[in-house]
Design a protein around this motif. Structure first.
Motif, mmCIF file in Angstrom:
data_model
loop_
_atom_site.group_PDB
_atom_site.id
_atom_site.type_symbol
_atom_site.label_atom_id
_atom_site.label_comp_id
_atom_site.label_asym_id
_atom_site.label_seq_id
_atom_site.Cartn_x
_atom_site.Cartn_y
_atom_site.Cartn_z
ATOM 1 N N UNK A 73 0.828 -1.202 0.000
ATOM 2 C CA UNK A 73 0.000 0.000 0.000
ATOM 3 C C UNK A 73 0.861 1.250 0.000
ATOM 4 N N UNK A 74 0.259 2.313 -0.464
ATOM 5 C CA UNK A 74 0.826 3.655 -0.344
ATOM 6 C C UNK A 74 -0.080 4.399 0.627
ATOM 7 N N UNK A 75 0.503 5.125 1.557
ATOM 8 C CA UNK A 75 -0.304 5.908 2.495
ATOM 9 C C UNK A 75 -0.723 7.203 1.803
ATOM 10 N N UNK A 76 -2.022 7.401 1.687
ATOM 11 C CA UNK A 76 -2.567 8.624 1.091
ATOM 12 C C UNK A 76 -2.637 9.716 2.147
ATOM 13 N N UNK A 77 -3.065 9.352 3.350
ATOM 14 C CA UNK A 77 -3.114 10.352 4.404
ATOM 15 C C UNK A 77 -3.828 9.864 5.649
ATOM 16 N N UNK A 78 -3.698 10.662 6.689
ATOM 17 C CA UNK A 78 -4.378 10.445 7.951
ATOM 18 C C UNK A 78 -5.378 11.584 8.145
ATOM 19 N N UNK A 123 -21.534 13.352 3.085
ATOM 20 C CA UNK A 123 -20.773 12.765 4.189
ATOM 21 C C UNK A 123 -19.850 13.813 4.772
ATOM 22 N N UNK A 124 -19.870 13.913 6.086
ATOM 23 C CA UNK A 124 -18.949 14.811 6.784
ATOM 24 C C UNK A 124 -18.270 14.014 7.888
ATOM 25 N N UNK A 125 -16.993 13.934 7.801
ATOM 26 C CA UNK A 125 -16.237 13.194 8.787
ATOM 27 C C UNK A 125 -14.815 13.018 8.314
ATOM 28 N N UNK A 126 -14.027 12.388 9.159
ATOM 29 C CA UNK A 126 -12.618 12.157 8.839
ATOM 30 C C UNK A 126 -12.300 10.683 8.989
ATOM 31 N N UNK A 127 -11.550 10.199 8.041
ATOM 32 C CA UNK A 127 -11.123 8.808 8.040
ATOM 33 C C UNK A 127 -9.711 8.745 8.612
ATOM 34 N N UNK A 128 -9.499 7.840 9.565
ATOM 35 C CA UNK A 128 -8.210 7.796 10.262
ATOM 36 C C UNK A 128 -7.036 7.615 9.314
ATOM 37 N N UNK A 129 -7.115 6.621 8.433
ATOM 38 C CA UNK A 129 -5.993 6.368 7.522
ATOM 39 C C UNK A 129 -6.513 5.828 6.195
ATOM 40 N N UNK A 130 -6.166 6.506 5.125
ATOM 41 C CA UNK A 130 -6.536 6.075 3.778
ATOM 42 C C UNK A 130 -5.272 5.617 3.064
ATOM 43 N N UNK A 131 -5.378 4.439 2.463
ATOM 44 C CA UNK A 131 -4.278 3.835 1.718
ATOM 45 C C UNK A 131 -4.682 3.672 0.258
ATOM 46 N N UNK A 132 -3.696 3.430 -0.584
ATOM 47 C CA UNK A 132 -3.966 3.107 -1.986
ATOM 48 C C UNK A 132 -3.231 1.810 -2.295
ATOM 49 N N UNK A 133 -3.986 0.841 -2.827
ATOM 50 C CA UNK A 133 -3.404 -0.448 -3.203
ATOM 51 C C UNK A 133 -2.606 -0.301 -4.487
ATOM 52 N N UNK A 134 -1.802 -1.306 -4.795
ATOM 53 C CA UNK A 134 -0.970 -1.254 -5.998
ATOM 54 C C UNK A 134 -1.807 -1.173 -7.273
ATOM 55 N N UNK A 135 -3.076 -1.640 -7.222
ATOM 56 C CA UNK A 135 -3.956 -1.537 -8.387
ATOM 57 C C UNK A 135 -4.721 -0.215 -8.428
ATOM 58 N N UNK A 150 -18.102 5.691 -7.994
ATOM 59 C CA UNK A 150 -18.614 4.662 -7.107
ATOM 60 C C UNK A 150 -17.723 3.423 -7.196
ATOM 61 N N UNK A 151 -17.087 3.101 -6.101
ATOM 62 C CA UNK A 151 -16.238 1.913 -6.033
ATOM 63 C C UNK A 151 -16.736 1.009 -4.917
ATOM 64 N N UNK A 152 -18.050 0.978 -4.738
ATOM 65 C CA UNK A 152 -18.644 0.190 -3.661
ATOM 66 C C UNK A 152 -18.165 -1.254 -3.737
ATOM 67 N N UNK A 153 -17.764 -1.780 -2.618
ATOM 68 C CA UNK A 153 -17.263 -3.139 -2.564
ATOM 69 C C UNK A 153 -15.804 -3.259 -2.922
ATOM 70 N N UNK A 154 -15.187 -2.156 -3.370
ATOM 71 C CA UNK A 154 -13.780 -2.201 -3.770
ATOM 72 C C UNK A 154 -12.871 -1.529 -2.751
ATOM 73 N N UNK A 155 -13.424 -1.143 -1.605
ATOM 74 C CA UNK A 155 -12.619 -0.511 -0.567
ATOM 75 C C UNK A 155 -12.283 -1.570 0.478
ATOM 76 N N UNK A 156 -11.025 -1.948 0.533
ATOM 77 C CA UNK A 156 -10.572 -2.884 1.562
ATOM 78 C C UNK A 156 -10.480 -2.112 2.875
ATOM 79 N N UNK A 157 -10.970 -2.720 3.957
ATOM 80 C CA UNK A 157 -11.033 -1.995 5.222
ATOM 81 C C UNK A 157 -10.753 -2.908 6.400
ATOM 82 N N UNK A 158 -10.375 -2.276 7.488
ATOM 83 C CA UNK A 158 -10.188 -3.015 8.727
ATOM 84 C C UNK A 158 -9.945 -2.089 9.892
ATOM 85 N N UNK A 159 -10.050 -2.661 11.079
ATOM 86 C CA UNK A 159 -9.738 -1.949 12.317
ATOM 87 C C UNK A 159 -8.315 -2.306 12.731
ATOM 88 N N UNK A 160 -7.548 -1.315 13.164
ATOM 89 C CA UNK A 160 -6.229 -1.559 13.729
ATOM 90 C C UNK A 160 -6.290 -1.134 15.190
#
Length: 167
Positions: A50-55, A68-80, A122-132
């Protein structure tokens, strides 16, 4: 190493109660947790390629007819090029595993759906996610639609995908 250095430098200004001599044990415990979590997090990023896009990323997007209004803790970009999301939690090892396993990780679903809509695509279903989970340096992600680079029991095989939960 850098995590420990930054912690030691910033604890004085950002967490003065931890800088007191009486808090030495608590300070050392927190520093150790953060160092371990940093190693585990960056190993995950590397393994998943992954590449880190931002926090604290504010995605665009409309969910259920509302902006949508909010902040995502960490967004990454996969090699694809597909987006990925890591929601950081300080503690709650059992709670967040259970939420994913039972299809009740609603916050993660909403955040993933918002990221899927970011930029109008729309990339619904294409966002890999998890809790750390920081205090345990542990990732939880579903097997279907989960984060690349997750290992062993970090992958919850019985869990529905977050896209299925969202639907």
């Amino acid at each position: 190493r850098r995590t420990g250095e930054i912690f030691s430098r910033r604890v004085i200004t950002d967490a003065a109660t931890l800088a007191r001599p009486a808090a030495a044990r608590q300070r050392l415990e927190l520093k150790t947790q953060l160092e371990r979590a940093s190693r585990a997090f960056f190993e995950l990023v590397k393994r998943g390629r992954y590449e880190i896009i931002g926090f604290e990323v504010e995605p665009g997007g409309t969910l259920l007819g509302k902006e949508f209004r909010g902040r995502l803790d960490c967004v990454l970009k996969a090699s694809d090029g597909s987006p990925a999301l890591v929601d950081l939690k300080y503690a709650g090892i059992k709670k967040y595993r259970d939420l994913i396993e039972t299809g009740r990780a609603l916050q993660l679903c909403v955040y993933s759906a918002a990221l899927a809509q970011d930029g109008g695509k729309s990339r619904r279903g294409k966002v890999a996610s998890g809790y750390f989970i920081v205090d345990r340096a542990k990732l939880w992600t579903p097997a279907k639609g989960g984060l690349s680079g997750a290992q062993g029991d970090e992958v919850i095989a019985a869990a529905p995908s977050l896209a299925e939960v969202w639907e």
